[in-house]
Design a protein around this motif. Structure first.
Motif, PDB file in Angstrom:
ATOM      1  N   ILE A 186      -1.989   8.602  -1.189  1.00  0.00           N
ATOM      2  CA  ILE A 186      -0.602   8.202  -0.956  1.00  0.00           C
ATOM      3  C   ILE A 186      -0.387   7.818   0.501  1.00  0.00           C
ATOM      4  CG2 ILE A 186       1.776   9.068  -0.832  1.00  0.00           C
ATOM      5  CD1 ILE A 186       1.197  10.646  -3.376  1.00  0.00           C
ATOM      6  N   LYS A 187      -1.014   8.551   1.391  1.00  0.00           N
ATOM      7  CA  LYS A 187      -0.844   8.284   2.822  1.00  0.00           C
ATOM      8  C   LYS A 187      -1.253   6.856   3.168  1.00  0.00           C
ATOM      9  CE  LYS A 187      -1.487  10.635   7.236  1.00  0.00           C
ATOM     10  NZ  LYS A 187      -0.056  10.991   7.315  1.00  0.00           N
ATOM     11  N   LYS A 188      -2.310   6.381   2.520  1.00  0.00           N
ATOM     12  CA  LYS A 188      -2.771   5.018   2.767  1.00  0.00           C
ATOM     13  C   LYS A 188      -1.774   4.001   2.228  1.00  0.00           C
ATOM     14  CE  LYS A 188      -6.585   1.833   1.809  1.00  0.00           C
ATOM     15  NZ  LYS A 188      -7.898   1.650   1.151  1.00  0.00           N
ATOM     16  N   VAL A 189      -1.289   4.236   1.001  1.00  0.00           N
ATOM     17  CA  VAL A 189      -0.356   3.304   0.376  1.00  0.00           C
ATOM     18  C   VAL A 189       0.986   3.317   1.089  1.00  0.00           C
ATOM     19  CG1 VAL A 189       0.915   2.792  -1.738  1.00  0.00           C
ATOM     20  CG2 VAL A 189      -1.477   3.485  -1.866  1.00  0.00           C
ATOM     21  N   GLU A 190       1.389   4.477   1.574  1.00  0.00           N
ATOM     22  CA  GLU A 190       2.698   4.631   2.206  1.00  0.00           C
ATOM     23  C   GLU A 190       2.874   3.676   3.388  1.00  0.00           C
ATOM     24  OE1 GLU A 190       5.469   8.392   3.548  1.00  0.00           O
ATOM     25  OE2 GLU A 190       3.349   8.370   4.091  1.00  0.00           O
ATOM     26  N   LYS A 191       1.824   3.477   4.146  1.00  0.00           N
ATOM     27  CA  LYS A 191       1.903   2.590   5.309  1.00  0.00           C
ATOM     28  C   LYS A 191       2.199   1.156   4.895  1.00  0.00           C
ATOM     29  CE  LYS A 191      -1.393   5.383   7.970  1.00  0.00           C
ATOM     30  NZ  LYS A 191      -2.749   5.423   8.594  1.00  0.00           N
ATOM     31  N   GLU A 192       1.729   0.779   3.705  1.00  0.00           N
ATOM     32  CA  GLU A 192       1.908  -0.590   3.230  1.00  0.00           C
ATOM     33  C   GLU A 192       3.231  -0.786   2.496  1.00  0.00           C
ATOM     34  OE1 GLU A 192      -1.576  -0.685   0.819  1.00  0.00           O
ATOM     35  OE2 GLU A 192      -2.858  -1.424   2.427  1.00  0.00           O
ATOM     36  N   ALA A 193       3.915   0.319   2.178  1.00  0.00           N
ATOM     37  CA  ALA A 193       5.121   0.243   1.358  1.00  0.00           C
ATOM     38  C   ALA A 193       6.400   0.433   2.157  1.00  0.00           C
ATOM     39  CB  ALA A 193       5.045   1.302   0.257  1.00  0.00           C
ATOM     40  N   LYS A 194       6.314   0.339   3.467  1.00  0.00           N
ATOM     41  CA  LYS A 194       7.476   0.605   4.309  1.00  0.00           C
ATOM     42  C   LYS A 194       8.654  -0.326   4.017  1.00  0.00           C
ATOM     43  CE  LYS A 194       5.997   4.034   6.860  1.00  0.00           C
ATOM     44  NZ  LYS A 194       6.650   5.368   6.764  1.00  0.00           N
ATOM     45  N   LYS A 195       8.364  -1.545   3.599  1.00  0.00           N
ATOM     46  CA  LYS A 195       9.452  -2.504   3.360  1.00  0.00           C
ATOM     47  C   LYS A 195      10.180  -2.225   2.053  1.00  0.00           C
ATOM     48  CE  LYS A 195       6.756  -5.968   0.838  1.00  0.00           C
ATOM     49  NZ  LYS A 195       6.411  -7.401   0.709  1.00  0.00           N
ATOM     50  N   ASP A 196       9.610  -1.383   1.218  1.00  0.00           N
ATOM     51  CA  ASP A 196      10.145  -1.153  -0.125  1.00  0.00           C
ATOM     52  C   ASP A 196      10.773   0.233  -0.182  1.00  0.00           C
ATOM     53  OD1 ASP A 196      10.578  -0.752  -2.822  1.00  0.00           O
ATOM     54  OD2 ASP A 196       8.822  -1.919  -3.410  1.00  0.00           O
ATOM     55  N   LYS A 197      12.094   0.310  -0.004  1.00  0.00           N
ATOM     56  CA  LYS A 197      12.764   1.600   0.099  1.00  0.00           C
ATOM     57  C   LYS A 197      12.689   2.416  -1.177  1.00  0.00           C
ATOM     58  CE  LYS A 197      13.975   1.028   4.327  1.00  0.00           C
ATOM     59  NZ  LYS A 197      13.290   1.810   5.365  1.00  0.00           N
ATOM     60  N   ALA A 198      12.828   1.764  -2.334  1.00  0.00           N
ATOM     61  CA  ALA A 198      12.765   2.497  -3.596  1.00  0.00           C
ATOM     62  C   ALA A 198      11.384   3.103  -3.800  1.00  0.00           C
ATOM     63  CB  ALA A 198      13.121   1.577  -4.759  1.00  0.00           C
ATOM     64  N   LEU A 199      10.348   2.306  -3.562  1.00  0.00           N
ATOM     65  CA  LEU A 199       8.991   2.810  -3.722  1.00  0.00           C
ATOM     66  C   LEU A 199       8.679   3.879  -2.687  1.00  0.00           C
ATOM     67  CD1 LEU A 199       6.310   2.730  -5.156  1.00  0.00           C
ATOM     68  CD2 LEU A 199       5.634   0.804  -3.713  1.00  0.00           C
ATOM     69  N   GLU A 200       9.192   3.691  -1.488  1.00  0.00           N
ATOM     70  CA  GLU A 200       8.965   4.677  -0.435  1.00  0.00           C
ATOM     71  C   GLU A 200       9.523   6.040  -0.834  1.00  0.00           C
ATOM     72  OE1 GLU A 200       9.156   4.631   4.413  1.00  0.00           O
ATOM     73  OE2 GLU A 200      10.867   3.821   3.320  1.00  0.00           O
ATOM     74  N   LYS A 201      10.702   6.033  -1.463  1.00  0.00           N
ATOM     75  CA  LYS A 201      11.268   7.295  -1.953  1.00  0.00           C
ATOM     76  C   LYS A 201      10.384   7.912  -3.035  1.00  0.00           C
ATOM     77  CE  LYS A 201      16.206   6.898  -0.985  1.00  0.00           C
ATOM     78  NZ  LYS A 201      17.567   6.913  -1.558  1.00  0.00           N
TER      79      LYS A 201
END
Length: 378
Positions: A186-201
């Motif tokens: 998740i830590k790896k994916v989280e960095k790439e998902a910063k623009k996506d607020k719903a997914l980030e949550k």
């Protein structure tokens, strides 16, 4: 205690809406005190609950099919319909397992619970406000939650009590090891998902769940609570698959594979545990906020028609459609809205930790707490 555990899970299952983040302590710990719940006077057993789940599902499908805005050919609606299909498929497995008194009953209910959690996530993509679909989706969730926590091998193991066996301890440790691996992915994916607020949550919810599982003590209560929570986690991961942009979809597949390892070990656990089938005849109370009765009259023929549609219609998505949905979701404010159009329930948050030995401390590391929520039991 059995009713209390079921109530606890109902709240836990409702805590992971796309639009809302709950405090870490509520992920595994949210619990409603039985004394504070009001009985509806309704009594149910496994057979009636499965019938209720099927009726709620069929009524939900009927309402959705009548809504042009939920056209299953529209790409953004397909993830919802795909999860509806999975629920239908697994309810059929559970029904056959109940008739044969086989492990298919338990597998069907567990898989339907995962698919129902996935459905709640994918419902947000539709942007629909169809109240009939929402109401019956909630009742479907109620029935499945009661089945899972009152008529499962986990429920029987909890009732038996005692200490964890060596095999159970080893399995609990394996689950925790998998959660550590999940956190790393998740830590790896989280960095790439910063623009996506719903997914980030959604990623934050997965992290919170994992941290809570890691701190759970080696007790029967904690072990069973964790097994229930994994249903939710798996559904959450699969539901968010359609939010993921193409460049890092392979990374998300790795996260899904971590969850798949649990399902393999669960099947082994389920097969090795015995069950007193007479327990399925035992009736339990239904409480306010977890009603399962469907208001609309639905004939047997209508149920068969809607079930057949959900089970046999194709809702497959092309790669282009998946990319379209993920791109549209990035800019769709409704996906991350905080309104009443979710399939999550508005219910009580009061209570104590799900596992009796849990201190309720927050071990979620340096993650931000998005605050409490007004949601509760599903």
């Amino acid at each position: 205690m059995k009713n209390a555990v079921r109530l606890l899970l109902c709240l836990v299952l409702a805590g992971f809406a796309v639009a809302r983040a709950v405090t870490p302590a509520k992920n595994l710990a949210s619990a409603a005190k039985t004394a504070q719940k009001k009985e509806t006077g309704e009594k149910v057993n496994a057979k009636t609950l499965l019938a209720d789940a099927r009726k709620a599902h069929a009524t939900m499908v009927k309402a959705a099919r009548a809504d042009k805005g939920l056209n299953p050919k529209t790409p953004k609606n397909k993830p919802y319909w795909k999860s509806v299909h999975l629920v239908a498929k697994n309810l059929k497995v559970a029904e056959a397992g109940l008739a044969a008194k086989s492990n298919d009953f338990f597998k069907g209910i567990a898989d339907a619970r995962q698919a129902e959690e996935q459905m709640k996530i994918d419902w947000e993509l539709t942007g629909s406000k169809n109240k009939d679909v929402i109401e019956n989706g909630k009742k479907l969730g109620h029935a499945l939650a009661i089945l899972r926590t009152d008529y499962s091998k986990e429920a029987a193991r909890k009732k038996k009590g005692g200490e964890l066996s060596d095999k159970e301890k080893a399995e609990f440790e394996k689950i925790k090891a998998d959660q550590k691996e999940l956190l790393a992915k998740i830590k790896k994916v989280e960095k790439e998902a910063k623009k996506d607020k719903a997914l980030e949550k959604g990623l934050h919810e997965l992290q919170k769940q994992a941290h809570h599982i890691l701190k759970e003590p080696a007790t029967v209560d904690s072990y069973i609570a964790t097994l229930y929570l994994l249903d939710v986690q798996i559904g959450l991961v699969r539901g968010y698959e359609y939010y993921v942009d193409k460049p890092w979809r392979a990374d998300w597949l790795v996260i899904e594979n971590v969850e798949n390892t649990y399902e393999t070990s669960y099947s082994e656990w389920e097969s090795s545990e015995s069950y007193e089938w007479a327990s399925l005849e035992t009736s339990v109370d239904v409480y306010e906020g977890e009603e399962v009765d469907v208001n609309e009259a639905v004939s047997d023929e209508e149920m068969k028609t809607e079930e057949s549609y959900a089970e046999n219609e194709s809702f497959d998505m092309s790669e282009a459609e998946e990319e379209e949905v993920a791109a549209e979701e990035d800019t769709d404010e409704e996906v991350e809205s905080d309104d009443e159009d979710s399939m999550e329930d508005e219910s009580d948050d009061e209570g104590e930790d799900m596992s009796d030995d849990d201190s309720g401390d927050d071990d979620s590391g340096d993650m931000d707490d998005d605050g409490g929520d007004d949601d509760g039991g599903d």
